[in-house]
Design a protein around this motif. Sequence first.
Motif, PDB file in Angstrom:
ATOM      1  N   LYS A  26       0.862  -1.183   0.000  1.00  0.00           N
ATOM      2  CA  LYS A  26       0.000   0.000   0.000  1.00  0.00           C
ATOM      3  C   LYS A  26       0.897   1.230   0.000  1.00  0.00           C
ATOM      4  N   ASP A  27       0.564   2.179  -0.878  1.00  0.00           N
ATOM      5  CA  ASP A  27       1.450   3.339  -0.989  1.00  0.00           C
ATOM      6  C   ASP A  27       1.509   4.168   0.283  1.00  0.00           C
ATOM      7  N   ASN A  28       0.402   4.272   1.003  1.00  0.00           N
ATOM      8  CA  ASN A  28       0.451   5.062   2.241  1.00  0.00           C
ATOM      9  C   ASN A  28       1.309   4.379   3.303  1.00  0.00           C
ATOM     10  N   THR A  29       1.316   3.060   3.329  1.00  0.00           N
ATOM     11  CA  THR A  29       2.160   2.320   4.271  1.00  0.00           C
ATOM     12  C   THR A  29       3.626   2.558   3.952  1.00  0.00           C
ATOM     13  N   LEU A  30       3.978   2.414   2.680  1.00  0.00           N
ATOM     14  CA  LEU A  30       5.369   2.629   2.280  1.00  0.00           C
ATOM     15  C   LEU A  30       5.785   4.072   2.533  1.00  0.00           C
ATOM     16  N   THR A  31       4.934   5.020   2.200  1.00  0.00           N
ATOM     17  CA  THR A  31       5.242   6.430   2.440  1.00  0.00           C
ATOM     18  C   THR A  31       5.503   6.684   3.920  1.00  0.00           C
ATOM     19  N   ASN A  32       4.640   6.162   4.773  1.00  0.00           N
ATOM     20  CA  ASN A  32       4.821   6.346   6.224  1.00  0.00           C
ATOM     21  C   ASN A  32       6.121   5.718   6.711  1.00  0.00           C
ATOM     22  N   GLN A  33       6.464   4.576   6.166  1.00  0.00           N
ATOM     23  CA  GLN A  33       7.709   3.921   6.575  1.00  0.00           C
ATOM     24  C   GLN A  33       8.922   4.694   6.075  1.00  0.00           C
ATOM     25  N   LEU A  34       8.875   5.171   4.852  1.00  0.00           N
ATOM     26  CA  LEU A  34      10.004   5.937   4.312  1.00  0.00           C
ATOM     27  C   LEU A  34      10.174   7.284   4.997  1.00  0.00           C
ATOM     28  N   ASN A  35       9.076   7.862   5.483  1.00  0.00           N
ATOM     29  CA  ASN A  35       9.135   9.160   6.172  1.00  0.00           C
ATOM     30  C   ASN A  35       9.358   9.034   7.671  1.00  0.00           C
ATOM     31  N   GLY A  36       9.484   7.805   8.173  1.00  0.00           N
ATOM     32  CA  GLY A  36       9.758   7.606   9.588  1.00  0.00           C
ATOM     33  C   GLY A  36       8.547   7.677  10.489  1.00  0.00           C
ATOM     34  N   VAL A  37       7.346   7.763   9.907  1.00  0.00           N
ATOM     35  CA  VAL A  37       6.126   7.796  10.708  1.00  0.00           C
ATOM     36  C   VAL A  37       5.884   6.415  11.317  1.00  0.00           C
ATOM     37  N   ARG A  38       6.200   5.373  10.532  1.00  0.00           N
ATOM     38  CA  ARG A  38       6.110   3.993  10.987  1.00  0.00           C
ATOM     39  C   ARG A  38       7.466   3.342  10.800  1.00  0.00           C
ATOM     40  N   GLU A  39       7.733   2.350  11.611  1.00  0.00           N
ATOM     41  CA  GLU A  39       8.982   1.609  11.488  1.00  0.00           C
ATOM     42  C   GLU A  39       8.958   0.762  10.215  1.00  0.00           C
ATOM     43  N   LEU A  40      10.077   0.680   9.553  1.00  0.00           N
ATOM     44  CA  LEU A  40      10.195  -0.146   8.358  1.00  0.00           C
ATOM     45  C   LEU A  40       9.972  -1.601   8.757  1.00  0.00           C
TER      46      LEU A  40
END
Length: 66
Positions: A26-40
Amino acid sequence: MIERIKTIIAHYDLSIRAFAIKCGLKDNTLTNQLNGVRELSLATVNAILSTFCLLYTSDAADDLIG
């Protein structure tokens, strides 16, 4: 690891959305992970490796793992 993923995205001239779709993420999941909002997540890393190792030989894996 995040910078290496961003390097692969740039190397293949893909948007984050296109990259996510290609990897089955999901693009929002990947975006959040790349931006540090969520852990990779391990699932994200595995999806990237599976997609790019199969499609583009080992070049993407070499880029990802250094």
